[in-house]
Enzyme design. Structure first.
Site, PDB file in Angstrom:
ATOM      1  N   ASP A 277      12.499  63.061  64.039  1.00  0.00           N
ATOM      2  CA  ASP A 277      11.829  61.880  64.983  1.00  0.00           C
ATOM      3  C   ASP A 277      11.098  62.358  66.476  1.00  0.00           C
ATOM      4  O   ASP A 277      10.446  61.657  66.954  1.00  0.00           O
ATOM      5  CB  ASP A 277      12.895  60.617  65.189  1.00  0.00           C
ATOM      6  N   SER A 278      11.475  63.596  66.841  1.00  0.00           N
ATOM      7  CA  SER A 278      10.893  64.180  67.873  1.00  0.00           C
ATOM      8  C   SER A 278       9.341  64.037  67.684  1.00  0.00           C
ATOM      9  O   SER A 278       8.513  64.653  68.569  1.00  0.00           O
ATOM     10  CB  SER A 278      11.411  65.489  68.063  1.00  0.00           C
TER      11      SER A 278
ATOM     12  N   ASP B  76      14.561  62.664  59.426  1.00  0.00           N
ATOM     13  CA  ASP B  76      15.201  61.738  60.463  1.00  0.00           C
ATOM     14  C   ASP B  76      14.911  60.271  59.939  1.00  0.00           C
ATOM     15  O   ASP B  76      13.616  59.879  59.704  1.00  0.00           O
ATOM     16  CB  ASP B  76      14.712  61.815  61.757  1.00  0.00           C
TER      17      ASP B  76
ATOM     18  N   LYS C 269      18.837  62.408  58.060  1.00  0.00           N
ATOM     19  CA  LYS C 269      19.510  62.498  59.163  1.00  0.00           C
ATOM     20  C   LYS C 269      19.672  61.519  59.902  1.00  0.00           C
ATOM     21  O   LYS C 269      18.664  60.567  60.057  1.00  0.00           O
ATOM     22  CB  LYS C 269      19.051  63.552  59.977  1.00  0.00           C
TER      23      LYS C 269
ATOM     24  N   GLU D 233      21.693  59.116  63.543  1.00  0.00           N
ATOM     25  CA  GLU D 233      22.448  59.593  64.757  1.00  0.00           C
ATOM     26  C   GLU D 233      23.626  58.660  64.944  1.00  0.00           C
ATOM     27  O   GLU D 233      23.188  57.383  64.462  1.00  0.00           O
ATOM     28  CB  GLU D 233      21.478  59.358  66.067  1.00  0.00           C
TER      29      GLU D 233
ATOM     30  N   GLU E 135      24.272  68.230  69.896  1.00  0.00           N
ATOM     31  CA  GLU E 135      23.103  68.242  70.856  1.00  0.00           C
ATOM     32  C   GLU E 135      23.842  68.104  72.271  1.00  0.00           C
ATOM     33  O   GLU E 135      24.351  66.890  72.708  1.00  0.00           O
ATOM     34  CB  GLU E 135      22.048  67.053  70.580  1.00  0.00           C
TER      35      GLU E 135
END
Length: 280
Positions: A60-61, A99, A129, A131, A198
Site C-alpha cells: 500500500d506504499s 497489501d 498482508k 497490519e 517495521e
C-alpha cells in the site's frame, strides 16, 4: 524430494515454479535468509523476478510512490487490484503478496474475506498482508480458515500513523517490546506464515525472530530477522527522502534525470531522431 537432495535456494533458485509459503518456512529451518522487494508494475516486477527475488509485495506504499499521497491511508482496494494483477502477470517465480489497504479489513472478518478474495481472484495474489496484532486476530483466523495465506505486520504500522503520532520507532521500552512479542505470538497462533517487523530496535527484532517459528521480515528491525524488505524506489535511489534504515544500491534518480536531459537536448538540437532511428 529425497533426504539426500538439498533443498533449492530460495534466493535465485529454480524458476520452474512459484515460491510457496512452505518454501519460506523451510528456509527458516535451514537458517537461510532471503530478500523481499515491493513491486507495483509489470516491468519492474519482471526485472525483480529475473533477479531471483523470491517474494514481491504489492504494498500500500503505492499510495506514496505511485499515486503521490503523503501516507498509505488514501489508497483503496480498487487501486490495489490492478497493480497486483500487473505484478502477478509479469512474474513466473516470485510469491506475490498484496497489501490489504486501510479500510478494507478493519470492519471485521467478513470484510477481510471479501477484500482478500478480490485481491486473489482479480489481482492474482498468492497471499495477502495486513497490519496489526491482537486487534486483527479474528480477521487473520478467518482468512487462514478460508485457505488464504496471511503475512502479518507489526511495529510501525503506517495505516495507524495518526494513532502512533508519526513515523516513529516502536518497542523501545520493555513494556512496548513485550507487547510486540505478544502480538507476534498471537499472529503466529492465528496462522500467519510470516510477520513483518517495521521500525523496531534491533534487539527486539532479534528476540521476536528467535521466539517465532514462522519467518520474520525486517524493515528497520536490525540484521537478525529471517528476511529483509525495502520499497524498491528507496532501494534503487529513486526516492527523494529515505529513512535511516534504507540503503540505496543505485542512484536511479540521477540516471533518469541524465537520460531525460540528454533526450531533451537532442530533440532541441535536431539530432534525434537520426538516420539510425528513422525508417527508410
Amino acid at each position: 524430494m529425497s533426504s539426500h537432495t538439498p533443498a533449492p535456494a530460495l534466493y535465485g533458485g529454480s524458476a520452474n515454479r512459484r515460491v510457496t509459503v512452505q518454501d519460506l518456512a523451510a528456509a527458516k529451518e535451514r537458517g537461510e535468509r532471503w530478500p523481499m522487494l515491493t513491486a507495483y508494475d509489470a516491468l519492474t516486477a519482471r526485472i525483480f523476478d529475473e533477479a531471483g527475488i523470491p517474494v514481491l509485495l504489492v504494498g500500500d506504499s503505492a499510495a506514496m510512490v505511485v499515486f503521490g499521497y503523503d501516507s498509505t491511508i488514501p489508497v483503496t482496494l480498487d487501486d490495489m487490484i490492478p497493480l497486483t494483477a500487473a505484478v502477478s502477470r509479469a512474474t513466473k517465480r516470485a510469491l506475490v503478496v498484496a497489501d490489504l489497504p486501510f479500510g478494507s479489513y478493519q470492519a471485521g472478518p467478513e470484510q477481510a474475506l471479501e477484500s482478500a478474495a478480490r485481491l486473489m481472484k482479480e489481482g492474482g495474489a498468492q497471499a495477502v498482508k495486513l497490519e496489526g496484532g491482537h486487534r486483527v486476530i479474528a480477521q487473520v483466523e478467518a482468512l487462514v480458515s478460508a485457505g488464504i495465506p496471511v503475512m502479518g505486520h507489526i511495529g510501525l504500522t503506517p495505516q495507524s500513523v495518526n494513532v502512533l503520532g508519526g513515523y516513529r520507532v516502536q518497542g523501545r521500552s520493555e513494556e512496548a517490546a513485550e507487547a510486540l512479542l505478544s502480538d507476534a505470538k498471537e499472529l503466529e497462533r492465528a496462522g500467519v506464515f510470516s510477520v513483518v517487523l517495521e521500525c523496531v530496535p534491533a534487539r527486539v527484532g532479534a528476540e521476536i525472530t528467535r521466539q517465532l517459528t514462522v519467518p520474520t521480515i525486517g524493515i528497520g528491525a536490525g540484521p537478525d530477522t529471517d528476511a529483509q524488505v525495502l520499497v524498491w524506489q528507496d532501494m534503487a535511489g529513486l526516492s527523494p527522502r529515505v529513512a535511516k534504515f534504507v540503503k540505496s544500491y543505485a542512484n536511479l534518480a540521477e540516471q533518469l534525470r541524465d537520460a531525460a536531459t540528454s533526450f531533451a537536448e537532442e530533440v532541441v538540437a535536431g539530432t534525434f531522431p537520426d538516420e539510425q532511428h528513422s525508417y527508410a
